[in-house]
Design an enzyme around this catalytic site. Structure first.
Site: not given
Ligand code: FE
Ligand code: ZN
Length: 255
Positions: A58, A133, A114, A171, A60-61, A56
């Protein structure tokens, strides 16, 4: 032959995963939170990326996707629905599209909730699902874009995979998820023993991922919203599964 899976801790609490086919030498990365630890894991093994799979949008990915593809020439694969907000995709996929990675056929599962556009990758021969996530160890992602009904439908798809599926999520939130889960099912003996195991692993600095779907089904409150004892415990006997899931998600947000 199943692919080798390597868990790579990144940033403060993210996980990326490497998949490797020893016969062909192909190596895939699922999510790219941070360049240095992923490079170190590759160098240590003498592996070169052939594919980068994105779950996805975001940051942080996806933060390290372009850096990692620059020198490896890896093929980048992500959701067609989110192509406009992902790094440039070589392959755009929707649920059910044929996809082969590291010589293994992969099922793309849309797990919106999410975000709208979140996908999971299920490697059936290896028996592993990369859920990021959506489904997480003892938890699930926050509902940033989708509603509770959407996430419940997504989790239900993942819950229907074989019970011995290895769940590779995004995570290290498991210990706080366990504390919350115990407020929903204080008498769940599987949950109590898993919470102890999680605390012991974290005390030693060990990851609590991957997990196994069967243990998620037995202990993860977000997968258990349909069970009569969970509904009764929340005083929601007459409510739909998605309504109970929504209540559990709301409580977690305020926990
Ligand atoms: Fe994340
Ligand atoms: Zn995320």
């Amino acid at each position: 032959m199943p692919l080798e899976i390597v868990t790579v801790p990144c940033l403060a609490d993210n996980y990326a995963y490497l998949l490797h086919n020893a016969a062909t030498g192909q190596t895939a990365l699922v999510d790219a939170p941070e360049e240095a630890p992923i490079r170190a894991a590759l160098t240590q093994r003498g592996w070169t990326l052939t594919d980068i799979l994105i779950t996805h949008h975001h940051h942080d990915h996806i933060g390290a996707v372009d850096a990692l593809r620059a020198d490896s020439g890896a093929r980048v694969i992500g959701a067609k629905a989110d192509a406009h907000r992902l790094p440039a995709l070589d392959v755009q996929v929707s649920e059910g599209d044929p996809l082969t990675v590291c010589g293994e056929s992969v099922r793309v599962i849309e797990v919106h909730g999410h975000t709208l556009g979140h996908i999971a990758f299920y490697f059936g021969d290896t028996g592993a699902a990369f859920t990021a996530d959506s489904l997480m160890a003892l938890g699930c992602g926050r509902l940033f874009e989708g509603d509770a009904e959407t996430m419940w439908a997504s989790l239900s798809k993942l819950a229907a995979l074989p019970a011995d599926t290895i769940v590779c999520s995004g995570h290290e939130y498991t210990q706080s998820n366990a504390k919350f889960a115990l407020t929903i099912e204080p008498g769940n003996s599987d949950l109590i023993s898993r919470s102890e195991a999680v605390a012991a692993a974290r005390a030693k600095g060990q990851p609590t991922v991957p997990s196994v779907l069967s243990e998620e089904l037995a202990t993860n409150p977000f997968l258990r919203a349909s069970l009569p004892q969970v509904k009764a415990g929340l005083g929601l006997q007459g409510s739909s599964d998605a309504e109970v899931f929504a209540e559990i998600r709301k409580r977690k947000d305020n926990f």
